[in-house]
Design an enzyme around this catalytic site. Structure first.
Site, PDB file in Angstrom:
ATOM      1  N   SER A 172       0.854  -1.191   0.000  1.00 40.29           N
ATOM      2  CA  SER A 172       0.000   0.000   0.000  1.00 40.29           C
ATOM      3  C   SER A 172       0.886   1.236   0.000  1.00 40.29           C
ATOM      4  O   SER A 172       1.980   1.216   0.581  1.00 40.29           O
ATOM      5  CB  SER A 172      -0.853  -0.012   1.274  1.00 40.29           C
ATOM      6  OG  SER A 172      -1.434   1.244   1.494  1.00 40.29           O
ATOM      7  N   ASP A 230      -6.291  -6.110   5.432  1.00 38.82           N
ATOM      8  CA  ASP A 230      -7.647  -5.914   4.930  1.00 38.82           C
ATOM      9  C   ASP A 230      -8.534  -5.677   6.139  1.00 38.82           C
ATOM     10  O   ASP A 230      -8.372  -6.338   7.170  1.00 38.82           O
ATOM     11  CB  ASP A 230      -8.123  -7.140   4.139  1.00 38.82           C
ATOM     12  CG  ASP A 230      -9.346  -6.786   3.309  1.00 38.82           C
ATOM     13  OD1 ASP A 230      -9.327  -5.751   2.636  1.00 38.82           O
ATOM     14  OD2 ASP A 230     -10.339  -7.541   3.341  1.00 38.82           O
TER      15      ASP A 230
HETATM   16  P1  IMP Z   1      -9.072  -1.356   3.494  1.00 38.96           P
HETATM   17  O1  IMP Z   1      -8.794  -2.549   4.316  1.00 38.96           O
HETATM   18  O2  IMP Z   1      -8.013  -0.309   3.623  1.00 38.96           O
HETATM   19  O3  IMP Z   1      -9.418  -1.717   2.067  1.00 38.96           O
HETATM   20  O4  IMP Z   1     -10.379  -0.661   4.108  1.00 38.96           O
HETATM   21  C1  IMP Z   1     -11.651  -1.179   3.935  1.00 38.96           C
HETATM   22  C2  IMP Z   1     -12.736  -0.191   4.310  1.00 38.96           C
HETATM   23  O5  IMP Z   1     -13.156  -0.457   5.655  1.00 38.96           O
HETATM   24  C3  IMP Z   1     -12.360   1.275   4.307  1.00 38.96           C
HETATM   25  O6  IMP Z   1     -12.537   1.849   3.034  1.00 38.96           O
HETATM   26  C4  IMP Z   1     -13.348   1.856   5.305  1.00 38.96           C
HETATM   27  O7  IMP Z   1     -14.593   2.048   4.690  1.00 38.96           O
HETATM   28  C5  IMP Z   1     -13.477   0.727   6.317  1.00 38.96           C
HETATM   29  N1  IMP Z   1     -12.492   0.903   7.413  1.00 38.96           N
HETATM   30  C6  IMP Z   1     -11.438   0.116   7.705  1.00 38.96           C
HETATM   31  N2  IMP Z   1     -10.754   0.584   8.766  1.00 38.96           N
HETATM   32  C7  IMP Z   1     -11.398   1.704   9.140  1.00 38.96           C
HETATM   33  C8  IMP Z   1     -11.142   2.668  10.176  1.00 38.96           C
HETATM   34  O8  IMP Z   1     -10.193   2.601  10.960  1.00 38.96           O
HETATM   35  N3  IMP Z   1     -12.006   3.693  10.233  1.00 38.96           N
HETATM   36  C9  IMP Z   1     -13.057   3.838   9.379  1.00 38.96           C
HETATM   37  N4  IMP Z   1     -13.333   2.997   8.406  1.00 38.96           N
HETATM   38  C10 IMP Z   1     -12.500   1.919   8.284  1.00 38.96           C
END
Ligand code: IMP
Length: 197
Positions: free
Chosen positions: A8, A70
């Site tokens: 990332s 994730d």
């Molecule tokens: P990713 O794992 O970075 O793809 O995040 C997945 C999605 O989960 C994000 O786009 C947010 O919508 C939600 N999400 C994950 N972690 C958080 C957090 O710490 N705060 C708010 N939303 C979160």
């Protein structure tokens, strides 16, 4: 150990990973820093599968150890939704539209039935193919309207009973100390410590 690639270019994630895992690796690098640009489809059916998928793709492409995470929001009253689909819950997929849809779906649901948790899975795929994964959870409840300016995603609607604030009202340091991702990374550091010894 030598070098770790983060799957990332997200600045906040990069900083947190460097702070918690910095003592295990001489270099912790982002894809941009090594000129790598790959897209990985999140086709897994769990946070763990998606984290491993991403870490493996970046490790295979670079020949380095790679780390990926994730994460998402799991709401009890919605049978666990949005879960692994948290980023693309609404059609638009923006934070604002996702939060609006969440409130719509929980309309009329009383406070004691609005329990939710953030879950994060972190995976390291080592260059010899070995895999290490950990999971972190943080419990909360979904508010009836957004409050706070910090954080991202669902943070203005995610309420922490201990701080008595939404995650968007916490300072970055306060959020790190209780967040799902912070917990998963600290568990991973514990596991790495045991492997290295
Ligand atoms: P990713 O794992 O970075 O793809 O995040 C997945 C999605 O989960 C994000 O786009 C947010 O919508 C939600 N999400 C994950 N972690 C958080 C957090 O710490 N705060 C708010 N939303 C979160």
């Amino acid at each position: 150990m030598d070098s770790l690639l983060i799957a990332s270019n997200n600045k906040a994630k990069t900083k947190e990973i460097k702070r918690i895992l910095g003592k295990f690796y001489k270099n912790i690098l982002t894809p941009a820093e090594i000129g790598l640009n790959i897209e990985v489809d999140e086709t897994g059916t769990s946070f763990e599968e998606n984290a491993v998928l991403k870490a493996k793709a970046f490790s295979d492409a670079s020949g380095m150890d790679a780390i990926a995470d994730d994460s998402g929001l799991v709401v009890d009253a919605l049978g666990g939704a949005p879960g692994i689909y948290s980023a693309r819950f609404s059609r638009e997929g923006t934070d604002e539209a996702n939060n609006r849809l969440l409130l719509e779906k929980l309309k009329g649901v009383p406070e004691h039935e609005r329990k939710a948790r953030y879950i994060a899975c972190v995976a390291i795929v080592f260059k010899d193919g070995k895999i290490l994964t950990t999971e972190g959870k943080s419990e909360g409840r979904i508010l009836e309207s957004p409050i706070g300016e910090n954080g991202f995603g669902y943070d203005p609607l995610f309420y922490d009973e201990n701080f008595k604030k939404s995650y968007a009202q916490l300072t970055p340091e306060q959020k790190d100390s209780i967040s799902h991702r912070g917990k998963a990374l600290r568990l991973l550091a514990d596991k790495l410590e045991k492997i290295i010894k």
